[in-house]
Design a protein around this motif. Sequence first.
Motif, mmCIF file in Angstrom:
data_model
loop_
_atom_site.group_PDB
_atom_site.id
_atom_site.type_symbol
_atom_site.label_atom_id
_atom_site.label_comp_id
_atom_site.label_asym_id
_atom_site.label_seq_id
_atom_site.Cartn_x
_atom_site.Cartn_y
_atom_site.Cartn_z
ATOM 1 N N LYS A 80 0.844 -1.192 0.000
ATOM 2 C CA LYS A 80 0.000 0.000 0.000
ATOM 3 C C LYS A 80 0.878 1.240 0.000
ATOM 4 C CE LYS A 80 -4.277 1.343 0.246
ATOM 5 N NZ LYS A 80 -5.131 1.068 -0.894
ATOM 6 N N ALA A 81 0.566 2.180 -0.863
ATOM 7 C CA ALA A 81 1.254 3.473 -0.902
ATOM 8 C C ALA A 81 0.232 4.554 -0.588
ATOM 9 C CB ALA A 81 1.879 3.707 -2.273
ATOM 10 N N LEU A 82 0.581 5.439 0.344
ATOM 11 C CA LEU A 82 -0.317 6.524 0.723
ATOM 12 C C LEU A 82 0.377 7.866 0.507
ATOM 13 C CD1 LEU A 82 -1.649 5.135 4.119
ATOM 14 C CD2 LEU A 82 -2.778 5.024 1.889
ATOM 15 N N ILE A 83 -0.364 8.809 -0.047
ATOM 16 C CA ILE A 83 0.136 10.168 -0.209
ATOM 17 C C ILE A 83 -0.148 10.931 1.081
ATOM 18 C CG2 ILE A 83 -0.111 12.312 -1.543
ATOM 19 C CD1 ILE A 83 1.071 9.985 -3.133
ATOM 20 N N LEU A 84 0.830 11.697 1.533
ATOM 21 C CA LEU A 84 0.641 12.484 2.744
ATOM 22 C C LEU A 84 -0.112 13.770 2.417
ATOM 23 C CD1 LEU A 84 4.154 11.911 4.287
ATOM 24 C CD2 LEU A 84 2.020 10.760 4.857
ATOM 25 N N ALA A 85 -0.915 14.223 3.363
ATOM 26 C CA ALA A 85 -1.727 15.428 3.145
ATOM 27 C C ALA A 85 -0.837 16.664 3.150
ATOM 28 C CB ALA A 85 -2.787 15.536 4.231
ATOM 29 N N GLY A 86 -1.027 17.533 2.193
ATOM 30 C CA GLY A 86 -0.159 18.696 2.017
ATOM 31 C C GLY A 86 -0.576 19.923 2.803
ATOM 32 N N ASP A 87 -1.730 19.878 3.447
ATOM 33 C CA ASP A 87 -2.187 21.074 4.150
ATOM 34 C C ASP A 87 -1.588 21.142 5.550
ATOM 35 O OD1 ASP A 87 -3.507 18.797 4.847
ATOM 36 O OD2 ASP A 87 -5.413 19.770 5.271
ATOM 37 N N GLY A 88 -1.613 22.319 6.134
ATOM 38 C CA GLY A 88 -1.147 22.479 7.506
ATOM 39 C C GLY A 88 0.258 23.018 7.587
ATOM 40 N N ASP A 89 0.540 23.707 8.675
ATOM 41 C CA ASP A 89 1.869 24.286 8.866
ATOM 42 C C ASP A 89 2.474 23.814 10.182
ATOM 43 O OD1 ASP A 89 0.157 25.563 10.521
ATOM 44 O OD2 ASP A 89 0.672 27.604 9.895
ATOM 45 N N GLU A 90 2.237 22.536 10.482
ATOM 46 C CA GLU A 90 2.823 21.932 11.685
ATOM 47 C C GLU A 90 3.645 20.716 11.296
ATOM 48 O OE1 GLU A 90 0.407 21.501 15.396
ATOM 49 O OE2 GLU A 90 -1.229 21.873 13.997
ATOM 50 N N ASP A 91 4.640 20.402 12.138
ATOM 51 C CA ASP A 91 5.335 19.129 11.996
ATOM 52 C C ASP A 91 4.310 18.012 12.225
ATOM 53 O OD1 ASP A 91 7.565 20.691 11.727
ATOM 54 O OD2 ASP A 91 8.473 20.107 13.629
ATOM 55 N N PHE A 92 4.592 16.835 11.685
ATOM 56 C CA PHE A 92 3.589 15.773 11.771
ATOM 57 C C PHE A 92 4.234 14.396 11.846
ATOM 58 C CE2 PHE A 92 4.498 16.518 7.349
ATOM 59 C CZ PHE A 92 4.516 15.268 6.772
ATOM 60 N N GLN A 93 3.410 13.406 12.138
ATOM 61 C CA GLN A 93 3.822 12.003 12.180
ATOM 62 C C GLN A 93 2.794 11.174 11.434
ATOM 63 O OE1 GLN A 93 3.715 12.256 16.573
ATOM 64 N NE2 GLN A 93 5.569 11.009 16.502
ATOM 65 N N VAL A 94 3.207 9.962 11.066
ATOM 66 C CA VAL A 94 2.267 8.975 10.552
ATOM 67 C C VAL A 94 2.045 7.961 11.672
ATOM 68 C CG1 VAL A 94 1.915 7.136 8.859
ATOM 69 C CG2 VAL A 94 2.929 9.321 8.155
ATOM 70 N N VAL A 95 0.787 7.616 11.904
ATOM 71 C CA VAL A 95 0.428 6.711 12.996
ATOM 72 C C VAL A 95 -0.313 5.508 12.421
ATOM 73 C CG1 VAL A 95 -0.884 6.475 15.149
ATOM 74 C CG2 VAL A 95 0.169 8.681 14.561
ATOM 75 N N PHE A 96 0.128 4.309 12.808
ATOM 76 C CA PHE A 96 -0.584 3.078 12.456
ATOM 77 C C PHE A 96 -1.343 2.612 13.695
ATOM 78 C CE2 PHE A 96 2.547 3.174 9.136
ATOM 79 C CZ PHE A 96 1.936 2.566 8.059
ATOM 80 N N GLU A 97 -2.652 2.454 13.540
ATOM 81 C CA GLU A 97 -3.497 1.997 14.638
ATOM 82 C C GLU A 97 -4.104 0.652 14.271
ATOM 83 O OE1 GLU A 97 -6.467 4.511 17.081
ATOM 84 O OE2 GLU A 97 -7.665 3.648 15.445
#
Length: 164
Positions: free
Chosen positions: A125-142
């Motif tokens: 699976k390949a996911l594109i990260l969301a481009g909006d926002g002006d904060e640092d971010f993480q990817v979380v697997f739940e």
Amino acid sequence: HCNFEFDLCGWKQDENDDFDWNLRTSSTTKMGTGPATDHTLQEPFGHYIFIKSSFLQLPGQKARISSPVLSRRNTNCKVRGGILFYYHMYGAHIGSLIVYQRTMSKHEKVLLNLTGNQGNFWQRKALILAGDGDEDFQVVFEGIAGKGPKDGIALDDLTFSREC
């Protein structure tokens, strides 16, 4: 890139969940619980991370693991970047796998939501990260526990694109 052969490579267990993703191999488990091999080496002794529905976890309980922090200043990561990973979700009473993009202020955007049996093989699976926002971010697997004591969810070869 993390293939889990040595450790969690900077991925961290969340504190505010119900249980943890476990590093494991297929050679140390009973047949019928999870994949026969890992994805990286295609061997029973290769490592991946796994959650299992069991008598210790109630259906609906969650295990979360989060990536190292990605910088908001890296605009290419959010425009052309993404994450590639392999998952294995097999069993009659499997739970869910949800992937989020989470900002430092804890705003979460769902990138993927899979529930139920996805087949007895590793899927890419390949996911594109969301481009909006002006904060640092993480990817979380739940991972969310299902009802079957043998059913589980495995992840392997989590790779951020070069832009990230």
